[in-house]
Design a protein around this motif. Structure first.
Motif, PDB file in Angstrom:
ATOM      1  N   SER A 116      49.991  43.847  22.565  1.00 28.14           N
ATOM      2  CA  SER A 116      49.150  44.551  23.534  1.00 28.14           C
ATOM      3  C   SER A 116      47.737  43.988  23.569  1.00 28.14           C
ATOM      4  O   SER A 116      46.995  44.240  24.527  1.00 28.14           O
ATOM      5  N   MET A 117      47.347  43.242  22.529  1.00 27.06           N
ATOM      6  CA  MET A 117      46.016  42.647  22.486  1.00 27.06           C
ATOM      7  C   MET A 117      45.947  41.286  23.180  1.00 27.06           C
ATOM      8  O   MET A 117      44.864  40.757  23.410  1.00 27.06           O
ATOM      9  N   LEU A 118      47.101  40.702  23.492  1.00 27.27           N
ATOM     10  CA  LEU A 118      47.121  39.351  24.047  1.00 27.27           C
ATOM     11  C   LEU A 118      46.319  39.188  25.335  1.00 27.27           C
ATOM     12  O   LEU A 118      45.672  38.162  25.530  1.00 27.27           O
ATOM     13  N   ILE A 122      43.705  35.857  26.785  1.00 29.94           N
ATOM     14  CA  ILE A 122      44.210  34.987  27.851  1.00 29.94           C
ATOM     15  C   ILE A 122      43.135  34.856  28.925  1.00 29.94           C
ATOM     16  O   ILE A 122      42.610  35.870  29.403  1.00 29.94           O
ATOM     17  N   PRO A 123      42.754  33.642  29.322  1.00 32.42           N
ATOM     18  CA  PRO A 123      41.754  33.490  30.382  1.00 32.42           C
ATOM     19  C   PRO A 123      42.168  34.217  31.657  1.00 32.42           C
ATOM     20  O   PRO A 123      43.364  34.280  32.001  1.00 32.42           O
ATOM     21  N   GLY A 124      41.166  34.786  32.343  1.00 26.41           N
ATOM     22  CA  GLY A 124      41.454  35.572  33.545  1.00 26.41           C
ATOM     23  C   GLY A 124      42.186  34.788  34.614  1.00 26.41           C
ATOM     24  O   GLY A 124      43.052  35.331  35.307  1.00 26.41           O
ATOM     25  N   CYS A 166      46.102  45.065  33.679  1.00 24.83           N
ATOM     26  CA  CYS A 166      46.835  44.453  32.569  1.00 24.83           C
ATOM     27  C   CYS A 166      45.956  44.188  31.353  1.00 24.83           C
ATOM     28  O   CYS A 166      46.439  44.250  30.216  1.00 24.83           O
ATOM     29  N   TYR A 167      44.677  43.865  31.557  1.00 30.59           N
ATOM     30  CA  TYR A 167      43.830  43.613  30.392  1.00 30.59           C
ATOM     31  C   TYR A 167      42.806  44.713  30.150  1.00 30.59           C
ATOM     32  O   TYR A 167      42.386  44.952  29.014  1.00 30.59           O
ATOM     33  N   ILE A 168      42.393  45.441  31.190  1.00 29.38           N
ATOM     34  CA  ILE A 168      41.417  46.510  30.998  1.00 29.38           C
ATOM     35  C   ILE A 168      42.037  47.670  30.235  1.00 29.38           C
ATOM     36  O   ILE A 168      41.366  48.357  29.458  1.00 29.38           O
ATOM     37  N   VAL A 169      43.344  47.911  30.430  1.00 31.72           N
ATOM     38  CA  VAL A 169      44.005  48.985  29.691  1.00 31.72           C
ATOM     39  C   VAL A 169      43.957  48.722  28.185  1.00 31.72           C
ATOM     40  O   VAL A 169      43.920  49.668  27.378  1.00 31.72           O
ATOM     41  N   THR A 231      40.405  36.868  37.743  1.00 33.55           N
ATOM     42  CA  THR A 231      41.739  37.397  38.026  1.00 33.55           C
ATOM     43  C   THR A 231      41.853  37.828  39.480  1.00 33.55           C
ATOM     44  O   THR A 231      42.877  37.592  40.136  1.00 33.55           O
ATOM     45  N   THR A 232      40.800  38.457  40.000  1.00 36.53           N
ATOM     46  CA  THR A 232      40.819  38.956  41.372  1.00 36.53           C
ATOM     47  C   THR A 232      40.994  37.825  42.374  1.00 36.53           C
ATOM     48  O   THR A 232      41.742  37.960  43.354  1.00 36.53           O
ATOM     49  N   LEU A 233      40.315  36.701  42.143  1.00 35.03           N
ATOM     50  CA  LEU A 233      40.388  35.578  43.071  1.00 35.03           C
ATOM     51  C   LEU A 233      41.817  35.066  43.226  1.00 35.03           C
ATOM     52  O   LEU A 233      42.223  34.650  44.314  1.00 35.03           O
ATOM     53  N   MET A 234      42.595  35.108  42.154  1.00 30.08           N
ATOM     54  CA  MET A 234      43.970  34.616  42.197  1.00 30.08           C
ATOM     55  C   MET A 234      44.914  35.564  42.939  1.00 30.08           C
ATOM     56  O   MET A 234      45.951  35.137  43.437  1.00 30.08           O
TER      57      MET A 234
END
Length: 284
Positions: A116-118, A122-124, A166-169, A231-234
Motif C-alpha cells: 500500500s506504500m508503493l 512511484i513517480p507521478g 491511488c496515491y493520496i489515499v 499524474t493529472t496530465l497523463m
C-alpha cells in the motif's frame, strides 16, 4: 549540544545565515509572483511598469482579467470538483484502511501494508501512464467482447480522480493510522460495559477521537489533489484542471493573469492553514 551553553560566533552566524537564505529561497519567488500580478504590462516578469488591477478585473481590449476569464475559472472549478471527490474517497477509504491495519490480524498483513506504500515511491508520470494503459485495455476489451462503452475508463475526470486517489489515499491512511495507534482502547471497553453497541461506540467514542487526524488528512488530500500535475496530465480529457491549463498557457505565452490566479491560490491556501490552526485547540 546543550542549548543553554554558549555557541561560537561563527556557528551562530552560519546558522542565522542558513535560516535567512532558506526563507529567502522559499518566499521571494512567491512575493515576486504576487507583486507582478499588479504589473501594468502584458508579460508576467520584470521590469515594473506601474500598478494596475487589469489582471483581476479587465474585460475588454487586449486584456482579460481573472474574474472574466471563463476557461480559467472553469478549470478552477474543475480542480475543486476533482479535489473534493479525491478528498472524500481518500479519507473514507483511508479510515477503513487504518482500522484494517491497526485492529485486525490476518495472513499477509505486513505484505499488504508494504504494497500500500508503493504509490508514494512511484513517480507521478509513471503512475499516470500505468493507470491510463490499464484502463484503456479494460475499456477496449469490454467494447470488443460485450459492446460495453466504459467511458469512465477513458481519459477524463473520472480517471483523473482515480489516478490521484491511488496515491493520496496512502497518505490519508498513514495519517489516520498514526492517530488510531495512540487511541486508548479502554475507552471503548468502558462504553461496551455500559451497554453501547459497536456502531454507537464507533460513532461517539472512536471517530470523535480520530476527527482531528481525519480533518488534517482531508486538508492534505484536497491540497495535494488540487496542485497535482504529473499524474493529472497523463489522464486528463477535454476538461483540463487548473494546473494543466496553466501549463498550456505558459507554453503559449503567459500573461500576468497567471500571476493573479497564483496569488489567489496562495491566499486561499494560507486561509485554509490559518483555519486549521484556529480549530486545532478545539479539536484537542
Amino acid at each position: 549540544m546543550i542549548p543553554s551553553l554558549p555557541r561560537p560566533l561563527a556557528q551562530r552566524l552560519g546558522l542565522n545565515a542558513f535560516v535567512l537564505l532558506f526563507f529567502v529561497f522559499l518566499f521571494v519567488p512567491l512575493l515576486v509572483v504576487a507583486v507582478f500580478a499588479f504589473n501594468n504590462a502584458n508579460y508576467p516578469t520584470p521590469p515594473w511598469m506601474g500598478f494596475t488591477l487589469d489582471w483581476f478585473t479587465a474585460q475588454s481590449g487586449s486584456r482579460t482579467g481573472l474574474l472574466h476569464d471563463g476557461p480559467l475559472l472553469a478549470s478552477l472549478g474543475t480542480s475543486a470538483w476533482v479535489a473534493l471527490w479525491v478528498t472524500l474517497l481518500s479519507v473514507g477509504v483511508g479510515t477503513c484502511n487504518a482500522f484494517l491495519l491497526e485492529r485486525f490480524e490476518f495472513p499477509g498483513k505486513g505484505l499488504i501494508a508494504l504494497l500500500s506504500m508503493l504509490p508514494l515511491v512511484i513517480p507521478g508520470v509513471i503512475l499516470g501512464i500505468s493507470i491510463l494503459a490499464l484502463a484503456s485495455r479494460v475499456a477496449n476489451f469490454a467494447d470488443e467482447m460485450w459492446g460495453l462503452q466504459l467511458d469512465f475508463l477513458r481519459p477524463g475526470l473520472p480517471l483523473v480522480i482515480l489516478g490521484q486517489f491511488c496515491y493520496i489515499v496512502t497518505i490519508a491512511t498513514l495519517t489516520i493510522s498514526a492517530s488510531l495507534r495512540r487511541f486508548d482502547r479502554t475507552l471503548e471497553d468502558a462504553a461496551y460495559n455500559l451497554g453501547a453497541s459497536r456502531i454507537a461506540v464507533l460513532w461517539t467514542v472512536t471517530l470523535p477521537y480520530l476527527r482531528p487526524s481525519m480533518v488534517g488528512a482531508a486538508a492534505m488530500a484536497f491540497l495535494m489533489s488540487f496542485e497535482n500535475f504529473n499524474t493529472t496530465l497523463m489522464l486528463v480529457g477535454s476538461e483540463p484542471p487548473l494546473t494543466v491549463l496553466m501549463y498550456s498557457r505558459m507554453r503559449e505565452g503567459a500573461t500576468p493573469v497567471l500571476n493573479a490566479i497564483s496569488l489567489f491560490l496562495m491566499l486561499a491556501s494560507a486561509l485554509l492553514a490559518l483555519l486549521l490552526l484556529w480549530r486545532k485547540p478545539k479539536a484537542d
